[in-house]
Design a protein around this motif. Structure first.
Motif, PDB file in Angstrom:
ATOM      1  N   GLY A   1      10.365  20.221   9.632  1.00 46.56           N
ATOM      2  CA  GLY A   1      10.362  21.638   9.294  1.00 46.56           C
ATOM      3  C   GLY A   1       9.969  21.950   7.878  1.00 46.56           C
ATOM      4  N   GLY A   2       9.552  20.932   7.123  1.00 44.85           N
ATOM      5  CA  GLY A   2       9.096  21.178   5.762  1.00 44.85           C
ATOM      6  C   GLY A   2      10.216  21.578   4.826  1.00 44.85           C
ATOM      7  N   ILE A   3       9.897  22.459   3.886  1.00 41.46           N
ATOM      8  CA  ILE A   3      10.862  22.801   2.842  1.00 41.46           C
ATOM      9  C   ILE A   3      11.956  23.734   3.348  1.00 41.46           C
ATOM     10  N   ASN A   4      11.716  24.420   4.463  1.00 41.66           N
ATOM     11  CA  ASN A   4      12.722  25.330   5.031  1.00 41.66           C
ATOM     12  C   ASN A   4      12.986  24.982   6.493  1.00 41.66           C
ATOM     13  N   PRO A   5      13.614  23.850   6.754  1.00 39.92           N
ATOM     14  CA  PRO A   5      13.848  23.448   8.140  1.00 39.92           C
ATOM     15  C   PRO A   5      14.871  24.348   8.820  1.00 39.92           C
ATOM     16  N   LYS A   6      14.724  24.466  10.133  1.00 41.95           N
ATOM     17  CA  LYS A   6      15.696  25.227  10.893  1.00 41.95           C
ATOM     18  C   LYS A   6      16.972  24.417  11.029  1.00 41.95           C
ATOM     19  N   LYS A   7      18.066  25.114  11.272  1.00 42.58           N
ATOM     20  CA  LYS A   7      19.356  24.452  11.374  1.00 42.58           C
ATOM     21  C   LYS A   7      19.345  23.431  12.511  1.00 42.58           C
ATOM     22  N   GLY A   8      19.754  22.225  12.203  1.00 34.87           N
ATOM     23  CA  GLY A   8      19.807  21.168  13.202  1.00 34.87           C
ATOM     24  C   GLY A   8      18.474  20.518  13.484  1.00 34.87           C
ATOM     25  N   GLN A   9      17.405  20.967  12.801  1.00 31.86           N
ATOM     26  CA  GLN A   9      16.074  20.444  13.086  1.00 31.86           C
ATOM     27  C   GLN A   9      15.788  19.095  12.428  1.00 31.86           C
ATOM     28  N   PRO A  10      16.120  18.896  11.139  1.00 30.47           N
ATOM     29  CA  PRO A  10      15.708  17.646  10.485  1.00 30.47           C
ATOM     30  C   PRO A  10      16.355  16.407  11.110  1.00 30.47           C
ATOM     31  N   LYS A  11      15.517  15.443  11.430  1.00 31.03           N
ATOM     32  CA  LYS A  11      16.039  14.163  11.904  1.00 31.03           C
ATOM     33  C   LYS A  11      16.196  13.185  10.747  1.00 31.03           C
TER      34      LYS A  11
ATOM     35  N   CYS B   1       0.834  -1.198   0.000  1.00 33.75           N
ATOM     36  CA  CYS B   1       0.000   0.000   0.000  1.00 33.75           C
ATOM     37  C   CYS B   1       0.870   1.249   0.000  1.00 33.75           C
ATOM     38  N   ASP B   2       0.853   1.967  -1.098  1.00 32.91           N
ATOM     39  CA  ASP B   2       1.675   3.174  -1.227  1.00 32.91           C
ATOM     40  C   ASP B   2       1.241   4.270  -0.265  1.00 32.91           C
ATOM     41  N   THR B   3      -0.072   4.461  -0.123  1.00 37.38           N
ATOM     42  CA  THR B   3      -0.555   5.627   0.619  1.00 37.38           C
ATOM     43  C   THR B   3      -0.191   5.585   2.097  1.00 37.38           C
ATOM     44  N   VAL B   4      -0.008   4.402   2.651  1.00 39.90           N
ATOM     45  CA  VAL B   4       0.465   4.309   4.032  1.00 39.90           C
ATOM     46  C   VAL B   4       1.845   4.952   4.153  1.00 39.90           C
ATOM     47  N   PHE B   5       2.702   4.649   3.216  1.00 40.49           N
ATOM     48  CA  PHE B   5       4.071   5.165   3.276  1.00 40.49           C
ATOM     49  C   PHE B   5       4.126   6.630   2.854  1.00 40.49           C
ATOM     50  N   TYR B   6       3.223   7.043   1.937  1.00 39.91           N
ATOM     51  CA  TYR B   6       3.112   8.479   1.639  1.00 39.91           C
ATOM     52  C   TYR B   6       2.853   9.254   2.927  1.00 39.91           C
ATOM     53  N   TYR B   7       1.856   8.765   3.665  1.00 39.35           N
ATOM     54  CA  TYR B   7       1.429   9.448   4.890  1.00 39.35           C
ATOM     55  C   TYR B   7       2.558   9.531   5.907  1.00 39.35           C
ATOM     56  N   LEU B   8       3.222   8.414   6.168  1.00 41.47           N
ATOM     57  CA  LEU B   8       4.269   8.382   7.195  1.00 41.47           C
ATOM     58  C   LEU B   8       5.442   9.291   6.816  1.00 41.47           C
ATOM     59  N   SER B   9       5.871   9.217   5.579  1.00 37.21           N
ATOM     60  CA  SER B   9       7.003  10.028   5.154  1.00 37.21           C
ATOM     61  C   SER B   9       6.648  11.508   5.158  1.00 37.21           C
ATOM     62  N   ASP B  10       5.414  11.822   4.744  1.00 34.08           N
ATOM     63  CA  ASP B  10       4.984  13.220   4.716  1.00 34.08           C
ATOM     64  C   ASP B  10       4.899  13.795   6.132  1.00 34.08           C
ATOM     65  N   GLN B  11       4.417  13.000   7.075  1.00 28.54           N
ATOM     66  CA  GLN B  11       4.345  13.462   8.461  1.00 28.54           C
ATOM     67  C   GLN B  11       5.738  13.775   9.000  1.00 28.54           C
ATOM     68  N   GLU B  12       6.710  12.939   8.675  1.00 26.95           N
ATOM     69  CA  GLU B  12       8.076  13.184   9.141  1.00 26.95           C
ATOM     70  C   GLU B  12       8.691  14.397   8.455  1.00 26.95           C
ATOM     71  N   TRP B  13       8.359  14.589   7.183  1.00 25.31           N
ATOM     72  CA  TRP B  13       8.848  15.780   6.473  1.00 25.31           C
ATOM     73  C   TRP B  13       8.343  17.047   7.147  1.00 25.31           C
ATOM     74  N   LYS B  14       7.090  17.027   7.542  1.00 26.79           N
ATOM     75  CA  LYS B  14       6.512  18.189   8.220  1.00 26.79           C
ATOM     76  C   LYS B  14       7.151  18.393   9.589  1.00 26.79           C
ATOM     77  N   LYS B  15       7.374  17.311  10.334  1.00 29.51           N
ATOM     78  CA  LYS B  15       8.007  17.419  11.648  1.00 29.51           C
ATOM     79  C   LYS B  15       9.432  17.965  11.537  1.00 29.51           C
TER      80      LYS B  15
END
Length: 749
Positions: A429-439, A413-427
């Motif tokens: 900081g999205g397209i402009n993450p703060k320095k040191g923020q992206p895990k 199921c693709d949409t399960v993984f779409y959802y999980l990856s998108d949630q982490e992308w948002k956490k």
């Protein structure tokens, strides 16, 4: 009075005479010093060099060691042939530079004069193959297929063929036991070059001008062990070249034999099944492109899950390595390297890179659990996932409701993984993450699983694949920004729009990038050998190994045996509980998931199989088929470019490989007497007292034996589902997410 002395010399004349005397004495002193240096201090050394001027060397080539399979069956050995060679040194002494001699030789050998002339010309940047890239002072082989009658003509008419010899020599032979070609794994030989000779002068393995060296595959990787050491006999000769004595003789030392983990029977079956699957795929119609699938290349790997030893490695298209023996012809060289050749010299198992499709979800699952998502939690498997104005559809709009990660792997199921990856992308900081923020859990997991670097397989020229993380995007953007900005247009063609978008923000991790990445699409690239390492680690409980083919090096006399032990490369970043959940899910893929229709009737209760299907879409090409599987003993990976779905194109072939290993018959029964390798080969082949290695008999064609046993298999050639399927809803292809600039778009299983 007069100032002139009685000698009649003026003071000026006397000064000049004194200066001349000093100069003469200085010159005599310098000459004397030089004579002392040459005759006394360095006399012995120059005497030795002068003596060397009257010594001629005769080289006795070493017999190259054999390359054997795990049971001792020769994959590459030597045979005695009549070899006709030409000496450029002698030919150039002729008034016409030997053209007349070569023309007469061509007549005797039944060749065209230009073919013979091409073989003796020297290679350079402006000279295409065929040409001679070895030492110009070494005899150049014209043919190694001379008949006794032809050799006799040349020898009896030696005055008509100055510089031409016809002698029996040991030459390389790639015997393809049981039709197991093994070409890209074995590699080939060619003459050593002057540059290589110079470079190796001060090493512990210098070259002689007569040496043949490995150019690819095992022949190159283990060249030092296989090559041995040529013998050299030095004769003292007088000024007329007559032998007056033997100065020194160093006997030739035969090369060692290399025992590999390859099983020639399984190798043949793997090559056969890959080729057959590609041919079947070409008969299937692709509804997306409106043409049949091209299925133009592929690869397959069979690996011991608990050691990383390679049992079989196939790459298509392949070639006959014997074409290099004795010098390759222009026609053969073009067939191997021309733009229409599909480049058979490439070993696509270690050099073929492609988006992995849904087989990548093993990494996304591990990343999601590491990020804090419960493996047994419930996640929405909807028919589509919307981001802004984009709609990312599940395959054929399927919807399974809230399901755990294990079930998401089973049904892909693709949409399960779409959802999980998108949630982490948002956490992050999205397209402009703060320095040191992206895990960046999803990207770090890929590196921890060994992607983006070489596996360390003992073959040359392995490629790394690609993990498109933030650093890669930044580097790639810097390298291509100017070109994108110059070409891109906001309202231009599709490609121009993508270039415009990349010019503005190609260095940023966009939401669509992370969504694509989660299902093995976009800019992600992996190799079949990398997938074998990953799924082998899942099979054995989490240990990753450096894949290996060399198993032991045995000296020519059999007295020395050096075993090459398996080497661990790391551990999967997955807990035992998560690994157990994945294992159960991958078993479900075979019994009730995306591969079940190809494994119906398999004796799962006796020989449990696990797998993951993947179908990667690549912009401008047809879909790439992936099927990653494992049992408790082996990992089997198969991929075919432009061939359709993962299970559809590769399912039958992979099943037949397992049938050969375990002796599974078409009706699902197990015949242990027909099992080729029910468990990995643990012992080395027997070495006889004379140093030769015992070799069992090989069936004329093991693949045909397996094919005959599978006639009653209901999964082979099913009529209700084609070997490669495509969406039946044409609107689905129009509403899929927009394709990425280089890699793939979405996956179908």
């Amino acid at each position: 009075m007069t100032n002139i002395p009685e000698t009649g010399r003026t003071p000026r004349v006397q000064i000049r005479l004194v200066v001349i005397q000093i100069l003469v004495l200085s010159l005599l002193g310098t000459l004397g010093g030089r004579l002392w240096y040459l005759q006394i201090r360095e006399g012995a050394e120059y005497q030795r060099e002068a003596s060397g001027n009257h010594v001629q060397q005769v080289v006795d080539p070493a017999v190259r060691g054999d390359i054997l399979d795990a049971r001792g069956v020769p994959l590459a050995d030597n045979e005695t042939r009549l070899v006709v060679s030409a000496s450029r040194t002698d030919l150039l002494k002729q008034k016409d530079d030997g053209k007349g001699v070569l023309a007469k030789l061509a007549g005797v050998l039944g060749l065209k004069p230009e073919e013979v002339e091409q073989k003796v010309r020297l290679c350079d940047a402006e000279t295409p193959q065929p040409c001679w890239n070895g030492s110009p002072y070494q005899p150049i082989p014209i043919t190694d297929e001379a008949t006794p009658k032809q050799a006799l003509q040349i020898r009896e008419r030696a005055e008509d063929f100055p510089g031409i010899t016809a002698e029996p020599e040991a030459v390389r032979r790639y015997g393809a036991p049981g039709k197991a070609n093994t070409s890209q794994v074995l590699g080939y030989l060619s003459p050593v070059t002057d540059e290589e000779i110079t470079k190796a002068e001060d090493t512990d393995s210098p070259y002689l001008r007569s040496d043949m060296v490995g150019r690819s595959g095992l022949e190159r990787q283990y060249d030092k062990e296989l090559r041995g050491k040529a013998g050299v006999t030095r004769y003292e000769v007088d000024n007329l070249g007559r032998v007056i004595g033997k100065a020194q003789a160093d006997p030739a030392e035969s090369g060692s034999n290399l025992v590999t983990s390859i099983d020639s029977r399984i190798q043949r079956v793997t090559e056969f099944e890959l080729d057959k699957a590609m041919k079947v795929a070409r008969q299937q119609f692709d509804k997306i492109t409106g043409t049949n699938y091209k299925a133009d290349s592929g690869a397959a790997v069979v690996m011991e899950a608990k050691t990383g030893r390679i049992v079989a490695m196939a790459s298509a298209p392949d070639y006959d390595p014997n074409v290099w023996v004795g010098g390759i012809s222009g026609k053969d060289y073009k067939a191997l390297t021309g733009k229409n050749s599909d480049y058979p010299l490439l070993n696509r198992a270690i050099q073929g890179q492609a988006a992995p499709g849904s087989t990548f979800k093993v990494i996304s699952t591990a990343a999601a659990v590491e990020a804090g998502y419960d493996f047994d939690g419930r996640y929405p498997c909807t028919s589509s996932y919307s981001v802004g104005g984009q709609v990312f559809k599940n395959f054929e709009g399927e919807s399974f409701g809230p399901i755990p990660l294990g079930r998401a792997l089973e049904v892909s199921c693709d949409t399960v993984f779409y959802y999980l990856s998108d949630q982490e992308w948002k956490k992050d900081g999205g397209i402009n993450p703060k320095k040191g923020q992206p895990k960046d859990f999803f990207y770090k997991a890929a590196h921890q699983f060994g992607l983006g670097k070489e596996t360390g397989v003992d073959l040359p020229n392995e490629v790394t694949g690609r993990v498109p993380d933030r650093q890669w995007k930044q580097d790639y953007w810097k390298a291509n920004k100017d070109a994108w900005c110059k070409y891109g247009k906001k309202d231009g063609s599709y490609v121009q729009k993508i270039a415009y978008e990349n010019c503005l923000e190609g260095n940023k991790m966009r939401e669509g990038d992370s969504i694509n990445y989660s299902i093995g699409q976009g800019d992600t690239l992996v190799t079949p050998i990398q997938e074998a390492v990953i799924y082998g680690a899942v099979a054995n409980g989490g240990t990753m190994y450096h894949p290996s083919i060399g198993k032991a090096v045995i000296s020519a006399d059999g007295k020395s045996v050096r075993e090459l032990k398996p080497r661990q490369s790391g551990k999967l970043p997955v807990s035992k509980a998560t690994l157990k959940g994945m294992d159960d899910a991958f078993a479900g893929v075979i019994t009730r998931g995306t591969a079940a229709w190809k494994f119906g009737g398999w004796p799962q209760n006796k020989i449990p199989l696990h797998g993951k299907t993947g179908t990667a879409e690549v912009y401008g090409k047809q879909t790439t088929s992936w099927l990653a599987t494992y049992s408790k003993d082996y990992t089997v990976i198969m991929t075919i470019a432009q061939a359709g779905t993962g299970s559809g194109a590769s399912g039958e072939a992979v099943r037949n490989i397992y049938s050969a290993l375990y002796g599974v018959q078409g009706d699902g029964s197990i015949d242990k007497n027909k099992a080729m390798l029910p468990e990995p080969q643990k012992t080395l082949p027997q070495v006889r007292p004379d140093g030769t290695v015992a070799s069992p008999k090989v069936s004329k064609d093991p693949a045909k034996d397996v094919e005959a046993a599978q006639k009653n298999n209901p999964a082979n050639g099913e009529a209700d589902q084609p070997a490669a399927t495509a969406p039946t809803d044409n609107t689905n292809s129009n509403t899929r997410r927009r394709p990425r600039r280089r890699g793939s778009r979405r996956t179908r299983t």
